[in-house]
Write a protein that holds these residues in place. Structure first.
Motif, short mmCIF file in Angstrom:
data_model
loop_
_atom_site.label_atom_id
_atom_site.label_comp_id
_atom_site.label_asym_id
_atom_site.label_seq_id
_atom_site.Cartn_x
_atom_site.Cartn_y
_atom_site.Cartn_z
N TRP A 177 -27.14 2.42 -35.91
CA TRP A 177 -25.81 1.83 -35.91
C TRP A 177 -25.65 0.87 -34.75
CZ3 TRP A 177 -24.87 3.91 -40.33
CH2 TRP A 177 -25.15 5.24 -40.58
N VAL A 178 -24.76 -0.05 -34.93
CA VAL A 178 -24.35 -0.94 -33.85
C VAL A 178 -22.84 -1.08 -33.93
CG1 VAL A 178 -24.63 -3.08 -35.17
CG2 VAL A 178 -24.83 -3.12 -32.68
N TYR A 179 -22.22 -1.22 -32.78
CA TYR A 179 -20.77 -1.36 -32.71
C TYR A 179 -20.47 -2.76 -32.17
CZ TYR A 179 -21.01 3.66 -33.16
OH TYR A 179 -21.27 4.94 -33.61
N VAL A 180 -19.69 -3.52 -32.92
CA VAL A 180 -19.31 -4.86 -32.51
C VAL A 180 -17.82 -4.84 -32.20
CG1 VAL A 180 -19.17 -7.28 -33.21
CG2 VAL A 180 -21.13 -5.89 -33.93
N TRP B 25 -17.02 -11.89 -28.46
CA TRP B 25 -17.52 -10.68 -29.11
C TRP B 25 -18.68 -10.10 -28.31
CZ3 TRP B 25 -14.74 -9.02 -33.24
CH2 TRP B 25 -13.87 -9.95 -33.80
N CYS B 26 -18.84 -8.79 -28.38
CA CYS B 26 -19.94 -8.11 -27.71
C CYS B 26 -20.39 -6.95 -28.61
CB CYS B 26 -19.51 -7.59 -26.34
SG CYS B 26 -18.08 -6.49 -26.38
N TYR B 27 -21.48 -6.30 -28.23
CA TYR B 27 -21.93 -5.17 -29.05
C TYR B 27 -22.53 -4.07 -28.21
CZ TYR B 27 -26.64 -7.29 -28.82
OH TYR B 27 -27.83 -7.82 -28.40
N SER B 28 -22.66 -2.91 -28.85
CA SER B 28 -23.19 -1.72 -28.19
C SER B 28 -23.93 -0.89 -29.22
CB SER B 28 -22.02 -0.91 -27.61
OG SER B 28 -22.44 0.37 -27.21
N THR C 188 -18.25 -11.15 -14.26
CA THR C 188 -19.23 -11.08 -15.36
C THR C 188 -18.93 -9.89 -16.26
OG1 THR C 188 -20.72 -9.78 -13.99
CG2 THR C 188 -21.05 -12.17 -14.01
N PHE C 189 -17.72 -9.37 -16.17
CA PHE C 189 -17.34 -8.21 -16.96
C PHE C 189 -16.16 -8.57 -17.86
CE2 PHE C 189 -15.56 -8.14 -12.73
CZ PHE C 189 -14.20 -8.02 -12.95
N TYR C 190 -15.88 -7.68 -18.78
CA TYR C 190 -14.83 -7.95 -19.76
C TYR C 190 -14.20 -6.66 -20.23
CZ TYR C 190 -19.17 -7.30 -22.39
OH TYR C 190 -20.36 -6.84 -22.86
N THR C 191 -13.07 -6.82 -20.88
CA THR C 191 -12.38 -5.69 -21.50
C THR C 191 -12.78 -5.66 -22.97
OG1 THR C 191 -10.51 -5.98 -20.01
CG2 THR C 191 -10.12 -4.68 -22.01
N VAL C 192 -13.17 -4.48 -23.45
CA VAL C 192 -13.60 -4.32 -24.83
C VAL C 192 -12.46 -3.71 -25.64
CG1 VAL C 192 -15.25 -3.17 -26.37
CG2 VAL C 192 -16.00 -4.05 -24.14
N PHE C 193 -12.19 -4.30 -26.79
CA PHE C 193 -11.17 -3.79 -27.69
C PHE C 193 -11.82 -3.00 -28.82
CE2 PHE C 193 -9.58 -7.59 -25.60
CZ PHE C 193 -8.42 -7.10 -25.03
N LYS C 194 -11.05 -2.52 -29.72
CA LYS C 194 -11.52 -1.65 -30.81
C LYS C 194 -12.82 -2.19 -31.44
CE LYS C 194 -10.16 0.57 -35.02
NZ LYS C 194 -9.98 0.14 -36.37
N SER C 195 -13.79 -1.30 -31.50
CA SER C 195 -15.09 -1.70 -32.06
C SER C 195 -15.16 -1.33 -33.54
CB SER C 195 -16.22 -1.00 -31.31
OG SER C 195 -16.11 0.39 -31.45
N GLU C 196 -16.08 -2.01 -34.20
CA GLU C 196 -16.33 -1.76 -35.62
C GLU C 196 -17.80 -1.37 -35.78
OE1 GLU C 196 -15.67 -4.12 -39.87
OE2 GLU C 196 -14.96 -4.99 -38.00
N LYS C 197 -18.05 -0.30 -36.52
CA LYS C 197 -19.41 0.23 -36.69
C LYS C 197 -20.12 -0.51 -37.83
CE LYS C 197 -21.62 4.77 -37.04
NZ LYS C 197 -21.35 6.20 -37.23
N TYR C 198 -21.39 -0.88 -37.57
CA TYR C 198 -22.21 -1.57 -38.57
C TYR C 198 -23.52 -0.84 -38.76
CZ TYR C 198 -19.26 -5.75 -38.38
OH TYR C 198 -18.21 -6.62 -38.47
N ASP C 199 -24.01 -0.86 -39.98
CA ASP C 199 -25.35 -0.37 -40.29
C ASP C 199 -26.32 -1.41 -39.73
OD1 ASP C 199 -27.83 -0.66 -42.03
OD2 ASP C 199 -27.04 1.29 -42.70
N LEU C 200 -27.22 -1.00 -38.84
CA LEU C 200 -28.11 -1.93 -38.16
C LEU C 200 -29.06 -2.62 -39.13
CD1 LEU C 200 -29.00 -3.19 -35.52
CD2 LEU C 200 -30.57 -1.28 -35.21
N LYS D 253 -21.68 1.56 -23.85
CA LYS D 253 -22.27 0.54 -22.98
C LYS D 253 -22.45 -0.74 -23.79
CE LYS D 253 -24.78 4.11 -20.60
NZ LYS D 253 -25.92 4.93 -20.90
N PHE D 254 -21.51 -1.67 -23.60
CA PHE D 254 -21.57 -2.91 -24.35
C PHE D 254 -22.47 -3.90 -23.64
CE2 PHE D 254 -18.25 -0.78 -26.47
CZ PHE D 254 -18.24 -1.30 -27.74
N ARG D 255 -23.14 -4.74 -24.40
CA ARG D 255 -24.12 -5.69 -23.87
C ARG D 255 -23.45 -6.65 -22.90
NH1 ARG D 255 -28.38 -3.00 -24.81
NH2 ARG D 255 -29.64 -4.84 -24.54
N SER D 256 -24.20 -7.11 -21.91
CA SER D 256 -23.63 -7.98 -20.90
C SER D 256 -23.30 -9.37 -21.44
CB SER D 256 -24.56 -8.10 -19.70
OG SER D 256 -25.80 -8.63 -20.11
#
Length: 137
Positions: free
Chosen positions: A47-50, A5-8, A118-130, A13-16
């Protein structure tokens, strides 16, 4: 293969870093997001996207025998003209063997020099209230 999992904060721009669970990503989001908000009072992040992500592996970038053989064919044509047209004449089994040997060689070389994506493919993100870390998607 285990999920990562990653977030943005902008859904681009998703976190490294990557996390083994969504919960771990959200926990890191809390610390990171609130620290950013304290620094940027005028521009609060809300907001944050996971997203699930797949880490790249070296083998994803390795060439197969077809690329090498095509190069050899071009060289044969450049050097021998029409006399090089049948070079190299290989079977499917020989191509498969060459691919396996190339990948083994590249694995040894990558491991020796600690070459790892050190990179990855990001799939569908989900929005969260920070603030509450609740999904709003």
């Amino acid at each position: 293969m285990a999920k990562s999992w990653c977030y943005s904060f902008d859904n681009e721009k998703f976190r490294s870093g990557t996390f083994t669970t969504r919960k771990a990503a959200l926990k890191d989001v809390q610390a990171e997001g609130f620290a950013i908000n304290e620094e940027e009072d005028n521009n609060k992040i809300k907001w944050v996207y996971v997203a699930e992500c797949k880490l790249a592996v070296n083998k994803d970038m390795y060439p197969d025998a077809d690329i090498i053989i095509e190069h050899m064919e071009c060289q044969a044509e450049d050097i021998g003209g029409e006399y090089g047209n049948d070079y190299p004449d290989v079977t499917k089994e020989q191509k498969d063997e060459l691919t396996d040997q190339l990948h083994e060689l590249l694995d040894r070389w990558s491991n020796k020099h600690d070459i790892t994506p050190t990179f990855y493919t990001v799939f569908k993100s989900e929005k969260y209230d920070l603030k509450y870390l609740k999904s709003i998607s």
